[in-house]
Design a protein around this motif. Structure first.
Motif, mmCIF file in Angstrom:
data_model
loop_
_atom_site.group_PDB
_atom_site.id
_atom_site.type_symbol
_atom_site.label_atom_id
_atom_site.label_comp_id
_atom_site.label_asym_id
_atom_site.label_seq_id
_atom_site.Cartn_x
_atom_site.Cartn_y
_atom_site.Cartn_z
ATOM 1 N N LEU A 201 0.824 -1.206 0.000
ATOM 2 C CA LEU A 201 0.000 0.000 0.000
ATOM 3 C C LEU A 201 0.859 1.258 0.000
ATOM 4 N N LEU A 202 2.020 1.195 0.629
ATOM 5 C CA LEU A 202 2.955 2.323 0.620
ATOM 6 C C LEU A 202 3.866 2.283 -0.597
ATOM 7 N N PHE A 203 4.314 1.081 -0.951
ATOM 8 C CA PHE A 203 5.278 0.946 -2.044
ATOM 9 C C PHE A 203 4.701 1.385 -3.379
ATOM 10 N N LEU A 204 3.457 1.021 -3.683
ATOM 11 C CA LEU A 204 2.898 1.381 -4.983
ATOM 12 C C LEU A 204 2.744 2.897 -5.122
ATOM 13 N N VAL A 205 2.561 3.593 -3.989
ATOM 14 C CA VAL A 205 2.456 5.056 -4.029
ATOM 15 C C VAL A 205 3.840 5.688 -4.177
ATOM 16 N N PHE A 206 4.750 5.366 -3.253
ATOM 17 C CA PHE A 206 6.047 6.038 -3.231
ATOM 18 C C PHE A 206 6.940 5.611 -4.388
ATOM 19 N N ALA A 207 6.973 4.307 -4.700
ATOM 20 C CA ALA A 207 7.775 3.857 -5.840
ATOM 21 C C ALA A 207 7.151 4.303 -7.149
ATOM 22 N N GLY A 208 5.815 4.337 -7.208
ATOM 23 C CA GLY A 208 5.161 4.834 -8.417
ATOM 24 C C GLY A 208 5.516 6.278 -8.702
ATOM 25 N N VAL A 209 5.628 7.077 -7.649
ATOM 26 C CA VAL A 209 6.031 8.476 -7.821
ATOM 27 C C VAL A 209 7.522 8.577 -8.119
ATOM 28 N N GLY A 210 8.330 7.786 -7.422
ATOM 29 C CA GLY A 210 9.776 7.962 -7.522
ATOM 30 C C GLY A 210 10.438 7.312 -8.704
ATOM 31 N N VAL A 211 9.792 6.308 -9.343
ATOM 32 C CA VAL A 211 10.486 5.548 -10.381
ATOM 33 C C VAL A 211 10.886 6.428 -11.557
ATOM 34 N N LEU A 212 10.132 7.457 -11.897
ATOM 35 C CA LEU A 212 10.518 8.400 -12.944
ATOM 36 C C LEU A 212 10.923 9.747 -12.375
ATOM 37 N N ALA A 213 10.248 10.172 -11.298
ATOM 38 C CA ALA A 213 10.550 11.494 -10.732
ATOM 39 C C ALA A 213 11.942 11.539 -10.123
ATOM 40 N N ALA A 214 12.386 10.437 -9.525
ATOM 41 C CA ALA A 214 13.694 10.434 -8.864
ATOM 42 C C ALA A 214 14.844 10.691 -9.832
ATOM 43 N N PRO A 215 15.007 9.918 -10.933
ATOM 44 C CA PRO A 215 16.124 10.209 -11.835
ATOM 45 C C PRO A 215 16.029 11.572 -12.504
ATOM 46 N N ILE A 216 14.808 12.010 -12.810
ATOM 47 C CA ILE A 216 14.663 13.335 -13.421
ATOM 48 C C ILE A 216 15.062 14.420 -12.429
ATOM 49 N N ASP A 217 14.671 14.260 -11.175
ATOM 50 C CA ASP A 217 15.038 15.227 -10.149
ATOM 51 C C ASP A 217 16.546 15.252 -9.931
ATOM 52 N N TRP A 218 17.207 14.097 -9.995
ATOM 53 C CA TRP A 218 18.660 14.055 -9.844
ATOM 54 C C TRP A 218 19.351 14.796 -10.993
ATOM 55 N N ILE A 219 18.837 14.616 -12.191
ATOM 56 C CA ILE A 219 19.426 15.317 -13.340
ATOM 57 C C ILE A 219 19.215 16.819 -13.209
ATOM 58 N N GLN A 220 18.041 17.233 -12.756
ATOM 59 C CA GLN A 220 17.763 18.663 -12.591
ATOM 60 C C GLN A 220 18.648 19.269 -11.502
ATOM 61 N N GLN A 221 18.920 18.510 -10.448
ATOM 62 C CA GLN A 221 19.829 19.013 -9.418
ATOM 63 C C GLN A 221 21.229 19.227 -9.982
ATOM 64 N N TRP A 222 21.685 18.320 -10.830
ATOM 65 C CA TRP A 222 23.001 18.479 -11.458
ATOM 66 C C TRP A 222 23.017 19.688 -12.383
ATOM 67 N N ARG A 223 21.943 19.885 -13.138
ATOM 68 C CA ARG A 223 21.885 21.021 -14.067
ATOM 69 C C ARG A 223 21.857 22.348 -13.315
ATOM 70 N N GLY A 224 21.244 22.395 -12.131
ATOM 71 C CA GLY A 224 21.135 23.639 -11.383
ATOM 72 C C GLY A 224 22.219 23.829 -10.339
ATOM 73 N N ARG A 225 23.304 23.081 -10.458
ATOM 74 C CA ARG A 225 24.381 23.161 -9.467
ATOM 75 C C ARG A 225 25.077 24.524 -9.531
ATOM 76 N N PRO A 226 25.588 25.023 -8.403
ATOM 77 C CA PRO A 226 26.380 26.266 -8.422
ATOM 78 C C PRO A 226 27.719 26.017 -9.093
ATOM 79 N N THR A 227 28.235 27.040 -9.733
ATOM 80 C CA THR A 227 29.487 26.886 -10.490
ATOM 81 C C THR A 227 30.709 27.378 -9.743
#
Length: 533
Positions: free
Chosen positions: A243-269
């Protein structure tokens, strides 16, 4: 050395366990609130132990595979001396998980959040009472369900046959009692040899060449057995975790890698100057005074709708201030090791970006694997199962390592989804996890959530990799027992959890398209302001 025993497997298990422990300690240090430094040691021990247990329990599935693979398939199971008693270890891990979630963590949480006026023994009393309440509640639920529906129901095909001496079957072309046995594919059930050619009864006609096993309609009967209590507890843990896994993993399976890439793109220089640091610090100080004034005003107000609105605004301002202070300290590291901390800070962004790129491919592989192998009544292709077998043919540990990576990735995206959903969806009340600003109460609640999801992740992997892990003890538990449990088998037969998982994947994609870009732009602009000279 006995067949199936492998000392190297024990060494790998110890090394991986220590690495997981170090990683959990790092997460605690990175996320803990400054107010909890050098105190609240018991909650910290519970958190580290709980996080370690959750990760290790998922990694035990690859360990189970490697443990079975140490013994050749040509050797009988009874002749193998396996390195680790995996069945007993699985039971111990699941029971420990249950005790942590419904006993130790509730006790620790209420002990930690007890009234400051309470004495030490009053805090212990309060924690024990709450923990007992949780234990009695879950004990009653599991006990009642086990007594009423704690059975496995196996659909079986009814077979029937006649009887002849075993010596009569040594030559299928022989005759017995004037009946040619060679004309039958098995012994007709109507023929039982006593005296006479057909036991005094009419012999079966020549056209009856098959037994009932080959006749239509096929007779299907259910075989009902009582399942053991530990296995039933594991099944209930898995359902709750789903009941928890289908919600959190369903949200994170695509949002997590995209969010990681966006964090790298917005890093301070670059590191900001001291004058810019002072300017930003003064702004944060001014905002802190405004928050303090808002608190003073709210103390004089009645707790009506306007007060609740101001309280939500106050919570948002406090979270924003803590995040701004945390990021400001990152882009202007101070002290003798400032340069080292800046380098580690930047390395963290590059590691995050690399995780995002790899995570995109792993997430897509998981989504395709579920659609091709798990959802159809008859799998269209083994998919990742074949990949692991090919890697094992290259080197025995390559397949197990890849298998462990895919299982562990589910845990990572589920945790990431937990953090993202708790912070961004106001209708779900979860304790937020923020780097450098997480109180121990939030740690304890989220540790309980992660521990609850762990059995569901294990069960999910057992179903997803049934070909690769079919000899394991955990597959015997989940694949051969839990899947046939009375009352919950329909959840797996109709793929209710998997369809729910895809629903939340779709909702997360819609959310990212509508709001995700604006949030990432705000984070990027915040870093850009910090990086201005």
């Amino acid at each position: 050395m006995p067949e199936g025993f492998n000392w190297f497997l024990i060494l790998i298990s110890v090394v991986v366990g220590l690495l997981v422990l170090v990683g959990c300690v790092y997460v605690l240090i990175e996320y803990q609130h400054p107010e909890d430094r050098n105190q609240a040691w018991f909650p910290k021990i519970v958190v580290v132990f709980g996080l370690t247990l959750a990760v290790v329990s998922v990694l035990m599935f690859p360990l189970d595979v490697a443990n079975k693979a140490a013994c050749s398939q040509r050797v009988m199971i009874s002749s193998c001396h396996y390195t680790l008693p995996m069945y007993q270890l699985w039971l111990a891990v699941f029971i420990t998980n249950l005790v942590l979630v419904f006993a130790f963590i509730p006790f620790t949480l209420f002990f930690y959040e007890a009234d400051s006026d309470f004495t030490f023994f009053q805090k212990i009393k309060s924690g024990i009472l709450w923990a007992l309440m949780f234990m009695v509640m879950i004990g009653l639920v599991i006990g009642i369900l086990y007594a009423l529906v704690g059975f496995v129901i196996y659909p079986t095909q009814e077979l029937s046959s006649g009887v002849v001496p075993i010596t009569a079957l040594q030559d299928l072309n022989a005759t017995y009692g004037d009946v040619d046995l060679g004309q039958y594919s098995c012994i007709p059930p109507a023929w039982v040899k006593t005296d006479g050619p057909c036991g005094g009864a009419p012999c079966p006609p020549a056209s009856f060449k098959n037994c009932t096993a080959f006749q239509t309609p096929i007779i299907i009967k259910n075989w009902k057995l009582r399942v053991s209590l530990p296995v039933y507890v594991m099944a209930i843990q898995s359902v709750i975790g789903w009941l928890l896994f289908l919600v959190f993993a369903g949200v994170g399976v695509l949002a997590a890698p995209i969010d990681w890439i966006q964090q790298w793109r917005g890093r301070p220089t670059s590191v900001i100057t001291k004058s810019e640091y002072m300017r930003r610090a003064r702004i944060i100080a001014q905002r802190s005074k405004e928050v303090l004034n808002l608190c003073t005003m709210m103390r004089r107000q009645e707790k009506d709708r306007r007060w609740r609105s101001n309280f939500k605004r106050l919570e948002r301002e406090v979270v924003s201030l803590e995040e701004d202070e945390y990021q400001l300290e990152r882009v202007f590291p101070q002290g003798e090791d400032g340069d080292v901390r800046w380098v580690l800070f930047m390395i963290g962004f590059w590691v995050t970006g690399f995780m995002g790129v790899i995570g995109i491919f792993i997430s897509l592989a998981w989504l395709v694997h579920i659609a091709v192998y798990m959802l159809p009544p008859v799998p269209l292709h083994p998919m990742l199962n074949d990949l692991f077998v090919v890697l094992d043919n290259v080197f025995s540990l390559f397949g197990v390592a890849a298998f462990a990576g895919f299982c562990l990735y589910l845990m990572v995206v589920a945790i990431k989804g937990n953090f993202m959903l708790g912070l961004n969806f106001v209708f779900i009340k979860l304790y937020p996890m923020r780097p450098g600003a997480t109180m121990m109460s939030s740690f304890l609640v989220n540790t309980a959530v992660i521990l609850t999801m762990a059995p569901a992740i294990i069960q999910f992997c057992a179903s997803a990799f049934a070909v690769y892990g079919n000899r394991t003890d955990i597959f015997d538990i989940f694949g051969n027992q839990v899947m046939y449990l009375q009352g919950i088998q329909w959840l797996y037969n109709f793929n209710i959890f998997l369809y729910g998982f895809y629903i939340f994947v779709g909702l997360s994609v819609v959310f990212m398209c509508l709001r995700g870009r604006k949030q990432w732009e705000r984070k990027r602009d915040k870093f850009a302001v910090y990086a201005e000279d």
